[in-house]
Design an enzyme around this catalytic site. Structure first.
Site, PDB file in Angstrom:
ATOM      1  N   CYS A  38      43.879  23.757  21.547  1.00 59.53           N
ATOM      2  CA  CYS A  38      45.006  22.829  21.411  1.00 59.53           C
ATOM      3  C   CYS A  38      44.725  21.480  22.071  1.00 59.53           C
ATOM      4  O   CYS A  38      45.506  20.551  21.920  1.00 59.53           O
ATOM      5  CB  CYS A  38      46.277  23.447  21.974  1.00 59.53           C
ATOM      6  SG  CYS A  38      46.207  23.792  23.733  1.00 59.53           S
ATOM      7  N   VAL A  39      43.605  21.362  22.771  1.00 61.01           N
ATOM      8  CA  VAL A  39      43.306  20.137  23.512  1.00 61.01           C
ATOM      9  C   VAL A  39      43.393  18.878  22.643  1.00 61.01           C
ATOM     10  O   VAL A  39      43.941  17.867  23.087  1.00 61.01           O
ATOM     11  CB  VAL A  39      41.914  20.241  24.189  1.00 61.01           C
ATOM     12  CG1 VAL A  39      41.510  18.935  24.835  1.00 61.01           C
ATOM     13  CG2 VAL A  39      41.922  21.371  25.207  1.00 61.01           C
TER      14      VAL A  39
END
Length: 135
Positions: A38-39
């Site tokens: 999800c970075v």
């Protein structure tokens, strides 16, 4: 060390870097449960979207799905993927699945409502491979 811990916990051998995995070496399965990093999209990151190297994992996951043709794919992601770069990255995932003959739906869930210690919203996508269920 990391691969040793993986082997001990799962009894499986790691196939290594996802970018180098040959889909044919993966065991056959009807269902794929995938969580992409999800970075590139999360509020805690810089929301670089397609400019972040980890965003390329979605295309690589589609490469694997194209070969394995799972009957069902479940993906989890930060809901910010709908907003970063006007949702372009999420559209690419949806279009890729549609091109592989998957019907898709997604929904946002706050995990706190399901007795999880996390009080944050997650996006869940479910994709069904249409030809796998035709008579």
């Amino acid at each position: 060390m990391e691969q040793t811990v993986f082997n001990l916990l799962t009894g499986l051998n790691s196939l290594g870097d996802q970018f180098n995995i040959q889909p044919e070496l993966l065991p056959d399965s009807d269902v794929l449960n995938a969580g992409l990093p999800c970075v590139p999209f999360a509020q805690g990151g810089k929301q670089l979207g397609s400019q972040h190297p980890l965003s390329k994992l979605a295309a690589d996951l589609l490469r694997i799905i194209a070969v394995k043709r799972y009957k069902v794919v479940v993906m989890e992601q930060s809901p910010q993927i709908l907003n970063v770069e006007n949702g372009m990255n999420f559209d690419e995932i949806l279009n890729g699945l549609h091109n592989l003959e998957y019907m898709t739906t997604y929904k946002l869930f706050n995990m706190w409502q399901y007795n999880s210690p996390m009080n944050r919203t997650r996006l869940y996508l479910v994709a069904i491979h249409i030809p796998s269920f035709e008579p």
